[in-house]
Motif scaffolding. Structure first.
Motif, PDB file in Angstrom:
ATOM      1  N   UNK A 116       0.859  -1.184   0.000  1.00  0.00           N
ATOM      2  CA  UNK A 116       0.000   0.000   0.000  1.00  0.00           C
ATOM      3  C   UNK A 116       0.895   1.234   0.000  1.00  0.00           C
ATOM      4  N   UNK A 117       1.219   1.714  -1.179  1.00  0.00           N
ATOM      5  CA  UNK A 117       1.963   2.977  -1.258  1.00  0.00           C
ATOM      6  C   UNK A 117       1.030   4.135  -0.942  1.00  0.00           C
ATOM      7  N   UNK A 118      -0.180   4.060  -1.490  1.00  0.00           N
ATOM      8  CA  UNK A 118      -1.206   5.077  -1.276  1.00  0.00           C
ATOM      9  C   UNK A 118      -2.450   4.402  -0.715  1.00  0.00           C
ATOM     10  N   UNK A 119      -3.054   4.996   0.305  1.00  0.00           N
ATOM     11  CA  UNK A 119      -4.251   4.414   0.895  1.00  0.00           C
ATOM     12  C   UNK A 119      -5.119   5.524   1.477  1.00  0.00           C
ATOM     13  N   UNK A 120      -6.447   5.349   1.446  1.00  0.00           N
ATOM     14  CA  UNK A 120      -7.340   6.375   2.003  1.00  0.00           C
ATOM     15  C   UNK A 120      -7.155   6.467   3.508  1.00  0.00           C
ATOM     16  N   UNK A 121      -7.183   7.667   4.023  1.00  0.00           N
ATOM     17  CA  UNK A 121      -6.909   7.866   5.447  1.00  0.00           C
ATOM     18  C   UNK A 121      -8.149   8.212   6.259  1.00  0.00           C
ATOM     19  N   UNK A 122      -9.301   8.322   5.625  1.00  0.00           N
ATOM     20  CA  UNK A 122     -10.514   8.629   6.381  1.00  0.00           C
ATOM     21  C   UNK A 122     -11.738   8.305   5.526  1.00  0.00           C
ATOM     22  N   UNK A 123     -12.897   8.315   6.175  1.00  0.00           N
ATOM     23  CA  UNK A 123     -14.159   8.181   5.468  1.00  0.00           C
ATOM     24  C   UNK A 123     -14.474   6.774   5.007  1.00  0.00           C
ATOM     25  N   UNK A 124     -15.450   6.686   4.120  1.00  0.00           N
ATOM     26  CA  UNK A 124     -15.944   5.402   3.641  1.00  0.00           C
ATOM     27  C   UNK A 124     -14.887   4.607   2.885  1.00  0.00           C
ATOM     28  N   UNK A 125     -13.994   5.304   2.191  1.00  0.00           N
ATOM     29  CA  UNK A 125     -12.940   4.604   1.452  1.00  0.00           C
ATOM     30  C   UNK A 125     -12.050   3.801   2.395  1.00  0.00           C
ATOM     31  N   UNK A 126     -11.697   4.397   3.545  1.00  0.00           N
ATOM     32  CA  UNK A 126     -10.872   3.691   4.510  1.00  0.00           C
ATOM     33  C   UNK A 126     -11.626   2.510   5.121  1.00  0.00           C
ATOM     34  N   UNK A 127     -12.899   2.703   5.405  1.00  0.00           N
ATOM     35  CA  UNK A 127     -13.722   1.618   5.957  1.00  0.00           C
ATOM     36  C   UNK A 127     -13.781   0.450   4.985  1.00  0.00           C
ATOM     37  N   UNK A 128     -13.993   0.755   3.708  1.00  0.00           N
ATOM     38  CA  UNK A 128     -14.092  -0.295   2.698  1.00  0.00           C
ATOM     39  C   UNK A 128     -12.753  -1.000   2.491  1.00  0.00           C
ATOM     40  N   UNK A 129     -11.666  -0.237   2.475  1.00  0.00           N
ATOM     41  CA  UNK A 129     -10.343  -0.849   2.333  1.00  0.00           C
ATOM     42  C   UNK A 129     -10.062  -1.776   3.517  1.00  0.00           C
ATOM     43  N   UNK A 130     -10.386  -1.321   4.726  1.00  0.00           N
ATOM     44  CA  UNK A 130     -10.172  -2.143   5.916  1.00  0.00           C
ATOM     45  C   UNK A 130     -10.974  -3.438   5.826  1.00  0.00           C
ATOM     46  N   UNK A 131     -12.231  -3.345   5.371  1.00  0.00           N
ATOM     47  CA  UNK A 131     -13.059  -4.543   5.239  1.00  0.00           C
ATOM     48  C   UNK A 131     -12.447  -5.525   4.246  1.00  0.00           C
ATOM     49  N   UNK A 132     -11.988  -5.008   3.106  1.00  0.00           N
ATOM     50  CA  UNK A 132     -11.390  -5.879   2.098  1.00  0.00           C
ATOM     51  C   UNK A 132     -10.103  -6.529   2.618  1.00  0.00           C
ATOM     52  N   UNK A 133      -9.306  -5.769   3.340  1.00  0.00           N
ATOM     53  CA  UNK A 133      -8.068  -6.324   3.878  1.00  0.00           C
ATOM     54  C   UNK A 133      -8.354  -7.387   4.943  1.00  0.00           C
ATOM     55  N   UNK A 134      -9.364  -7.161   5.766  1.00  0.00           N
ATOM     56  CA  UNK A 134      -9.737  -8.162   6.767  1.00  0.00           C
ATOM     57  C   UNK A 134     -10.153  -9.469   6.107  1.00  0.00           C
ATOM     58  N   UNK A 135     -10.892  -9.364   5.017  1.00  0.00           N
ATOM     59  CA  UNK A 135     -11.320 -10.559   4.298  1.00  0.00           C
ATOM     60  C   UNK A 135     -10.120 -11.282   3.696  1.00  0.00           C
ATOM     61  N   UNK A 136      -9.184 -10.539   3.129  1.00  0.00           N
ATOM     62  CA  UNK A 136      -7.983 -11.150   2.563  1.00  0.00           C
ATOM     63  C   UNK A 136      -7.134 -11.812   3.638  1.00  0.00           C
ATOM     64  N   UNK A 137      -7.079 -11.215   4.822  1.00  0.00           N
ATOM     65  CA  UNK A 137      -6.326 -11.808   5.936  1.00  0.00           C
ATOM     66  C   UNK A 137      -6.926 -13.148   6.349  1.00  0.00           C
ATOM     67  N   UNK A 138      -8.255 -13.243   6.302  1.00  0.00           N
ATOM     68  CA  UNK A 138      -8.905 -14.510   6.646  1.00  0.00           C
ATOM     69  C   UNK A 138      -8.629 -15.566   5.578  1.00  0.00           C
TER      70      UNK A 138
END
Length: 220
Positions: A142-164
Motif C-alpha cells: 500500500x503505497x497510497x491508501x485512504x486515510x478517512x471516510x468510507x474509502x478507509x472503511x471499505x479498504x479495511x473490510x477488504x483487507x480483513x477478508x484477505x487476511x482470513x
C-alpha cells in the motif's frame, strides 16, 4: 476577508520542507543509535529480515538506472508516492528475500513503485485488477491508501477478508507523513498483524499465525 500573502507562503514552503526532512533525519539517527544491529529483537524471523535485508544495502544491477529515472521524474510524483530510492530498493530486496506467491500493489497516481516491481520478476498486479482471493503467502503493498471516510472503511473490510483467506499474508504500508500515524495505528488495530516491523515511513506487517505476536522498531 484578508487575502493570504502568496509570496510569503512560497518563501516559507522550502523552509517547511527542510524542517520536515531534518526531523525525519533526526528520528532515523536516534533509532539507528538505539537499534544498530537488531539488538533486542527476539523473533528469529524478524532478526533475520533486519540483519540480512533491512540493514543490507547491497545493490542490484537495476538500481542505478532506476535511481536515474527517479531523479528525472521526482518533481512530477504524487504527494503520497514513495520518493526515497532507499525505500523503493528496500521493497525490492524484501521481495527478493521473501519471494511471495503473488504481489499486489495500490500505488499513488504518479509513482515509481511499479517500475521497481516490474524488475522483481514477480508479475505484480494492480489492486483494482486482483481477484477476490489471493494465494497463500501473498504480499500487498500500500503505497497510497485512504486515510478517512468510507474509502478507509471499505479498504479495511477488504483487507480483513484477505487476511482470513490468506493467513500468511504480508502487508507493506507506506506512511507518507508522520501526521497520518494515528490513522495507520487504527488500521493496524483493525487488522491485528502477528508481527510488525516499524521502519518510520514504512511498516511491514506479517499475519502468519506461526509467528510470535510482536512489534519491533528498526531503520534502513
Amino acid at each position: 476577508m484578508r487575502r493570504p500573502n502568496l509570496s510569503r507562503l512560497r518563501r516559507r514552503l522550502p523552509r517547511l520542507g527542510a524542517k520536515l526532512q531534518l526531523g525525519q533525519r533526526l528520528r532515523r539517527t536516534k533509532r539507528l543509535l538505539l537499534n544498530q544491529r537488531g539488538d533486542g529483537v527476539h523473533s528469529p524471523f524478524a532478526f533475520g529480515l533486519i540483519d540480512r535485508v533491512i540493514r543490507n544495502r547491497r545493490p542490484y544491477y537495476c538500481f542505478a538506472p532506476l535511481r536515474a529515472e527517479l531523479r528525472a521524474c521526482s518533481r512530477t510524483l504524487s504527494q503520497d508516492a514513495l520518493r526515497s530510492p532507499s525505500a523503493l530498493e528496500l521493497i525490492y530486496r524484501l521481495l527478493q528475500e521473501l519471494r511471495p506467491s503473488e504481489v499486489v500493489y495500490r500505488a499513488a497516481a504518479v509513482s515509481m513503485l511499479l517500475r521497481y516491481l516490474e524488475h522483481s520478476g514477480l508479475s505484480p498486479l494492480a489492486w483494482a485488477s486482483r481477484g477476490e482471493e489471493l494465494p497463500e503467502r501473498s504480499c500487498l503493498i500500500l503505497e497510497s491508501w485512504p486515510t478517512e471516510g468510507e474509502e478507509l472503511v471499505e479498504l479495511t473490510r477488504q483487507l480483513q477478508e484477505l487476511c482470513r483467506q490468506s493467513p500468511e499474508l504480508m502487508l507493506f504500508v507506506h506512511l507518507p507523513h508522520p501526521r497520518l500515524g494515528r490513522q495507520l495505528e487504527q488500521l493496524r488495530a483493525e487488522l491485528a498483524p502477528r508481527l510488525v516491523l516499524d521502519l518510520l515511513d514504512l511498516q511491514l506487517w506479517f499475519f502468519d499465525p506461526s509467528l510470535t505476536p510482536s512489534r519491533y522498531k528498526a531503520v534502513y
